[in-house]
Design a protein around this motif. Structure first.
Motif, PDB file in Angstrom:
ATOM      1  N   LEU A   1      37.902  34.796  38.646  1.00  0.00           N
ATOM      2  CA  LEU A   1      37.527  36.001  38.199  1.00  0.00           C
ATOM      3  C   LEU A   1      36.725  35.957  36.957  1.00  0.00           C
TER       4      LEU A   1
ATOM      5  N   CYS B   1      37.928  42.635  33.554  1.00  0.00           N
ATOM      6  CA  CYS B   1      37.736  42.027  34.775  1.00  0.00           C
ATOM      7  C   CYS B   1      37.263  43.284  35.436  1.00  0.00           C
TER       8      CYS B   1
ATOM      9  N   GLU C   1      35.963  43.099  38.717  1.00  0.00           N
ATOM     10  CA  GLU C   1      36.308  42.891  40.141  1.00  0.00           C
ATOM     11  C   GLU C   1      37.715  43.664  40.385  1.00  0.00           C
ATOM     12  N   MET C   2      38.738  43.250  39.231  1.00  0.00           N
ATOM     13  CA  MET C   2      39.963  43.585  39.577  1.00  0.00           C
ATOM     14  C   MET C   2      40.456  44.913  38.900  1.00  0.00           C
TER      15      MET C   2
ATOM     16  N   VAL D   1      47.357  38.692  39.775  1.00  0.00           N
ATOM     17  CA  VAL D   1      45.957  38.554  40.596  1.00  0.00           C
ATOM     18  C   VAL D   1      46.715  38.224  42.058  1.00  0.00           C
TER      19      VAL D   1
ATOM     20  N   SER E   1      48.069  41.444  43.651  1.00  0.00           N
ATOM     21  CA  SER E   1      47.205  42.521  43.464  1.00  0.00           C
ATOM     22  C   SER E   1      46.570  42.776  44.925  1.00  0.00           C
TER      23      SER E   1
ATOM     24  N   LYS F   1      43.855  44.763  44.897  1.00  0.00           N
ATOM     25  CA  LYS F   1      42.478  45.286  44.641  1.00  0.00           C
ATOM     26  C   LYS F   1      41.487  44.133  45.173  1.00  0.00           C
ATOM     27  N   LEU F   2      41.490  43.072  45.401  1.00  0.00           N
ATOM     28  CA  LEU F   2      40.757  42.194  46.015  1.00  0.00           C
ATOM     29  C   LEU F   2      40.675  42.062  47.565  1.00  0.00           C
TER      30      LEU F   2
END
Length: 130
Positions: A48, A65, A67-68, A123, A126, A128-129
């Motif tokens: 990330l 970040c 992206e997250m 991460v 999560s 979110k990705l």
């Protein structure tokens, strides 16, 4: 608010004074912020990309970040008396769907492996990705 495609990638509404302050803060990091940047830079955690001292609206996030949609904050002694302000800020960031992880200076400096483990766990859990 929407993301601005300009070079600074701040959410629209960040005033120039906030962006200038963020730039100054990047040049005068605390010891704990420098240690955290050493951990986060170069996509060392889950590949990330993090930015440091990133302006969002009227706030400057220690590390961000996109992206997250994750903010990592390093709290020094100045945050002891600012719990209410920090709570308001967290709620505002939450409205932007930005999650926030907070660590103390002492934790970053004295137990970086635990800090890394917390970030990696966030991460890993999560959505979110996905």
């Amino acid at each position: 608010m929407r993301m601005d495609n300009s070079r600074n990638r701040a959410i629209r509404g960040s005033q120039q004074s906030v962006r200038d302050l963020a730039k100054d803060k990047r040049q005068t990091s605390t010891e704990a912020e420098s240690a955290m940047w050493h951990i986060l830079r170069g996509r060392q955690i889950a590949g990330l990309k993090f930015r440091r001292q990133h302006p969002i609206g009227r706030y400057i996030l220690d590390f961000y970040c996109s992206e997250m949609k994750l903010s990592i904050e390093i709290d020094g002694e100045s945050h002891i008396d600012r719990a209410e302000d920090d709570s308001v800020r967290t709620n505002i960031l939450s409205a932007y769907k930005i999650d926030e992880l907070r660590f103390t200076n002492a934790m970053v400096l004295n137990d970086p492996h635990t800090v890394i483990a917390h970030i990696e766990a966030y991460v890993a859990h999560s959505t979110k990705l996905e």
